[in-house]
Enzyme design. Structure first.
Site, mmCIF file in Angstrom:
data_model
loop_
_atom_site.group_PDB
_atom_site.id
_atom_site.type_symbol
_atom_site.label_atom_id
_atom_site.label_comp_id
_atom_site.label_asym_id
_atom_site.label_seq_id
_atom_site.Cartn_x
_atom_site.Cartn_y
_atom_site.Cartn_z
ATOM 1 N N GLU A 146 0.672 -1.160 -0.089
ATOM 2 C CA GLU A 146 -0.041 -0.011 -0.005
ATOM 3 C C GLU A 146 0.731 1.207 -0.002
ATOM 4 O OE1 GLU A 146 -4.664 -0.611 1.727
ATOM 5 O OE2 GLU A 146 -3.124 0.614 3.170
ATOM 6 N N HIS A 154 8.193 -26.810 -1.271
ATOM 7 C CA HIS A 154 7.521 -27.770 -2.066
ATOM 8 C C HIS A 154 6.357 -27.331 -3.068
ATOM 9 C CE1 HIS A 154 9.945 -31.003 -0.097
ATOM 10 N NE2 HIS A 154 9.936 -29.764 0.732
ATOM 11 N N LYS A 162 -13.949 0.308 -4.370
ATOM 12 C CA LYS A 162 -14.928 0.977 -3.897
ATOM 13 C C LYS A 162 -16.094 1.580 -4.383
ATOM 14 C CE LYS A 162 -12.181 1.766 0.703
ATOM 15 N NZ LYS A 162 -11.765 2.611 1.569
HETATM 16 O O1 PA5 Z 1 -3.123 1.338 5.714
HETATM 17 C C1 PA5 Z 1 -4.583 1.694 5.789
HETATM 18 O O2 PA5 Z 1 -4.693 2.865 5.847
HETATM 19 C C2 PA5 Z 1 -5.613 0.944 5.353
HETATM 20 O O3 PA5 Z 1 -5.235 -0.316 5.069
HETATM 21 C C3 PA5 Z 1 -6.624 1.152 6.092
HETATM 22 O O4 PA5 Z 1 -6.121 0.506 7.497
HETATM 23 C C4 PA5 Z 1 -7.777 0.146 5.911
HETATM 24 O O5 PA5 Z 1 -8.107 0.475 4.680
HETATM 25 C C5 PA5 Z 1 -8.999 0.338 6.906
HETATM 26 O O6 PA5 Z 1 -9.556 1.593 7.292
HETATM 27 P P1 PA5 Z 1 -10.161 1.985 8.346
HETATM 28 O O7 PA5 Z 1 -9.473 1.908 9.678
HETATM 29 O O8 PA5 Z 1 -10.440 3.563 8.118
HETATM 30 O O9 PA5 Z 1 -11.532 1.192 8.326
#
Ligand code: PA5
Length: 448
Positions: free
Chosen positions: A287, A308, A422
């Site tokens: 990310e 394996h 989304k």
């Molecule tokens: O690293 C991040 O910001 C994301 O992976 C969020 O943690 C994830 O999308 C969850 O978001 P939220 O805590 O707003 O529900």
């Protein structure tokens, strides 16, 4: 240092040109991070978190965890991405991937990290006739997966405890002031904990996001940030060598390898308890770096299991891979290979040898084989399997990830790409305001 970096099986792949030019860019990236001049600079709260944290809240986390441990059989952590991966990774690292079968406190389950009805129903069956508490974790408070799971399990708790007592069983971790979840919790009287404004989800394991579930699981939540604090001190130097700053050096090596075409990094563990840690690491780097058509692809394996399966590809498939091994230098098990009179498998030459040593030998053999097959291997040696060490490792990777992202020319602290699915999902599900997008998407889906 409790972590050391061995570059003997990676450095020979990198020529002086790539090493030197990457070093120059990494120096700029370090300066951007340390002086707050890079993109996303407001999200650097994790850098000093081991020292700058809310002590009053930490005391409340411990008190809540003690209450949950005393009153509950089942604890459900509801969250997705950075809101669950860290606590799950550390629970498995410290306790066991089989934690729930050997737990000396409440069983801990994770929900809201998928949209599977069968998964939720199964967990509801586990809750039957048992004392249950939940911790819903969402910084935004609007993420679909945890919001759906929260509706479901809140209804389950309402049936179990009624509208008054339910508040003793719901704990909410979210933004300090804003967001629907914060407002709703205040109205309902749920105890709330904070995801700090300047800490993004995937950097949040050392906040209430990670600490409450970990304290419930019986993990030492004093030692974890203490280890991270040690890393914060040790790694606060710009000298970019494996001995002085292995985090910066790791960022340097992986970026130099990327520049010579090694675009996939595989994180390798030799213990099953590292499986979820690998998942946490993949989210952290994936990310943070996968933006603008660039970035290293983070993958993972657990050996010798995966030798394996994916082992064949790593040894002899397309040469765009390098590996980073998290090698835990000691073991909590003294188990030895038993002697067998009949010796039908011919393995008596191993009798009396510790499995830990066998595993270490499997690692050395694999490093050499992969190196000979054209796969660079970086080895990170971590002292032991303790909260202190995993806290250190977490901070090490967070720091490396941030400077690595800046070296790649991206903002390591945002995740704009997550919005694309989304938007489509909301449109296809009929969310008001998405009508035009829905029409366009349906036309594409229905085209013969
Ligand atoms: O690293 C991040 O910001 C994301 O992976 C969020 O943690 C994830 O999308 C969850 O978001 P939220 O805590 O707003 O529900």
């Amino acid at each position: 240092m409790i972590l050391s970096l061995d570059d003997r099986f990676a450095k020979p792949f990198i020529n002086d040109y790539f090493y030197d030019t990457t070093t120059v860019d990494l120096r700029k990236a370090i300066r951007m991070l340390r002086t707050g001049t890079g993109a996303g600079y407001t999200m650097r709260g994790w850098l000093t978190l081991p020292e700058d944290y809310d002590r009053e809240e930490y005391a409340r986390i411990k008190a809540a965890a003690a209450k949950i441990r005393k009153n509950c059989d089942v604890f459900i952590v509801i969250g997705i991405g950075g809101s669950y991966l860290g606590s799950r990774a550390v629970t498995e690292f410290i306790k066991s991937p089989r934690y729930n079968l050997v737990a000396d406190g409440p069983q801990v389950f994770f929900s809201g990290c998928n949209i599977s009805g069968s998964d939720m129903e199964q967990l509801a069956r586990i809750c039957k006739d048992r004392e249950v508490s939940i911790n819903v974790i969402s910084k935004s408070g609007t993420t679909t997966e945890p919001a759906v799971a929260f509706r479901f399990f809140r209804n389950l708790l309402l049936e179990k405890y009624g509208s008054k007592a339910i508040k003793d069983h719901i704990f909410v971790t979210t933004d300090r002031y804003k967001g629907t979840l914060k407002n709703f919790s205040t109205e309902e009287g749920y105890e709330t904990f904070v995801v700090p404004d300047d800490v993004g989800g995937r950097f949040s394991v050392l906040t209430a996001v990670g600490l409450l579930p970990l304290a419930v699981a019986g993990v030492d939540t004093d030692a974890l940030p203490a280890g991270a604090g040690q890393a914060m001190t040790d790694l606060d130097t710009d000298i970019m060598s494996p001995e002085s700053n292995p985090a910066y050096y790791y960022a340097l090596i992986r970026n130099a390898l990327y520049r010579i075409g090694k675009s996939t990094e595989i994180l390798v563990g030799y213990e099953p308890y590292l499986f979820m840690f690998n998942e946490w690491w993949k989210q952290l780097f994936g990310e943070s770096e996968g933006k603008g058509g660039s970035g290293l692809y983070p993958a993972s394996v657990i050996n010798s299991t995966d030798l394996h399966s994916l082992g064949q590809y790593i040894q002899a498939g397309k040469r765009m891979i390098f590996e980073t091994i998290v090698n835990i230098n000691s073991s909590d098990s003294d188990l030895e290979v038993p002697y067998d009179e009949a010796n039908i498998d011919g393995l008596n030459f191993l009798a009396g040898k510790k499995l830990f040593d066998l595993n270490a030998t499997a690692m050395k053999a694999t490093v050499l084989a992969h190196y000979d097959g054209g796969v660079p291997n970086v080895i990170l040696n971590l002292k032991d399997r303790t909260e202190y060490s995993v806290g250190y490792l977490i901070y090490f990777f967070e720091l490396a990830c941030a400077v690595s992202g800046y070296t790649l020319g991206v903002n390591p602290f945002d995740q704009p790409g997550v919005e694309a699915y989304k938007k489509n999902m909301f449109a296809l599900l009929g969310k008001p305001g998405y009508e035009e997008t829905a029409e366009a998407l349906n036309e594409r889906l229905n085209k013969q």
